[in-house]
Design an enzyme around this catalytic site. Structure first.
Site, PDB file in Angstrom:
ATOM      1  CD  GLU A 118       3.387  -7.559 -42.021  1.00 30.76           C
ATOM      2  OE1 GLU A 118       4.353  -7.328 -41.270  1.00 30.76           O
ATOM      3  OE2 GLU A 118       2.361  -8.137 -41.643  1.00 30.76           O
ATOM      4  CG  ASN A 150       9.979  -5.158 -42.088  1.00 30.87           C
ATOM      5  OD1 ASN A 150       9.758  -5.700 -41.015  1.00 30.87           O
ATOM      6  ND2 ASN A 150      10.007  -5.817 -43.227  1.00 30.87           N
ATOM      7  NE  ARG A 181       6.493  -6.830 -37.311  1.00 31.06           N
ATOM      8  CZ  ARG A 181       7.236  -6.499 -38.372  1.00 31.06           C
ATOM      9  NH1 ARG A 181       8.541  -6.437 -38.276  1.00 31.06           N
ATOM     10  NH2 ARG A 181       6.678  -6.250 -39.526  1.00 31.06           N
TER      11      ARG A 181
END
Lengths: 111, 141
Positions: B46, B50, B102
């Site tokens: 994650e 990002n 997402r």
């Protein structure tokens, strides 16, 4: 990781394998949408029996396809979730949106 | 500090898997459960996603740095980018449908799977996400 898409009994069956992250989510998005956008198919089974890992990008690709199918009053379900994959899908609320079945045959009969 | 590894890699999505597998191997130096290692893999995935998507907006010429440290009671992971920074951190850490497909789940997973998540960010300078997982005494070698 792998993405394979085929039409079985009028359903789009997408078979995923390996680890589903941003890279693979884009493949899933495009391969599934290509068939959904160019056919009358209105049901989708995602076979995840060989999936060992999924993150929010993978989950986003699943929910994106779910929304598309729901918009045209179609259906979507998942198959063969491993425990760790089921856990994260559950945390993201995916299992509240669609059914998960143990095998593809059961899923195809249910849709 | 008992161990430290620094990895710098191009900001491309192929490297997300590399980063999380490196983090899993680093974590496996401690006697963690498969489930705990899986949690670390999700959190790293994650944070790196990002950096690529939001920090660098898919600019493949940039680099992401992953620094992993093992101390006697903790594992620390830092994911650093020198990208655009986060204007509204509170909003970025909230689940929403504005984040394309997402849905802002990234921070939610990092927070669920790590014991501490700290974000240092500055506009046009970059973002560092610091994630700590505490190790129970029984698992210390």
């Amino acid at each position: 990781m792998s993405v394979a898409a085929e039409i079985k009994k009028g359903c789009l069956v997408v078979t995923l394998g390996g680890e589903i992250d941003l890279l693979d989510a884009e493949k899933l998005h495009h391969e599934a949408d290509y068939i959904l956008d160019n056919s009358e198919v209105n049901a989708m089974v995602v076979n995840m029996a060989a999936v060992d890992f999924i993150d929010s990008s993978g989950i986003g690709a699943l929910i994106g396809r779910y929304k598309k199918l729901r918009y045209r009053k179609g259906k979507m379900c998942l198959v063969g979730l491993k425990q760790n994959v089921a856990r994260i899908l559950n945390m993201a609320g995916v299992l509240g949106l669609m059914e998960a079945y143990p095998d593809e045959e059961t899923a195809l009969m249910a849709l | 500090m008992q161990n430290e590894v620094k990895l710098t890699f191009k900001s491309i999505s192929e490297n997300i898997a590399l980063a999380r597998i490196a983090a899993a191997s680093f974590s496996a130096q401690l006697d963690l459960t498969v489930s705990e290692i899986d949690e670390i893999k999700v959190a790293i995935s994650e944070a790196v996603s990002n950096a690529i998507i939001h920090g660098y907006r898919y600019d493949e010429a940039q680099s992401v740095e992953l620094i992993m440290r093992r101390d006697k009671d903790r594992l620390e992971f830092r994911v650093c980018d020198k990208g655009c920074g986060i204007a509204d951190l509170k909003k970025a850490r909230t689940i929403s449908s504005a984040d394309g497909e997402r849905m802002g789940l990234g921070f939610s997973f990092m927070e669920s799977f790590m014991d501490e998540v700290t974000v240092e960010t500055k506009l046009d300078a970059g973002t560092t996400v610091i994630m700590i997982k505490y190790i129970l005494p029984a698992k210390l070698q």
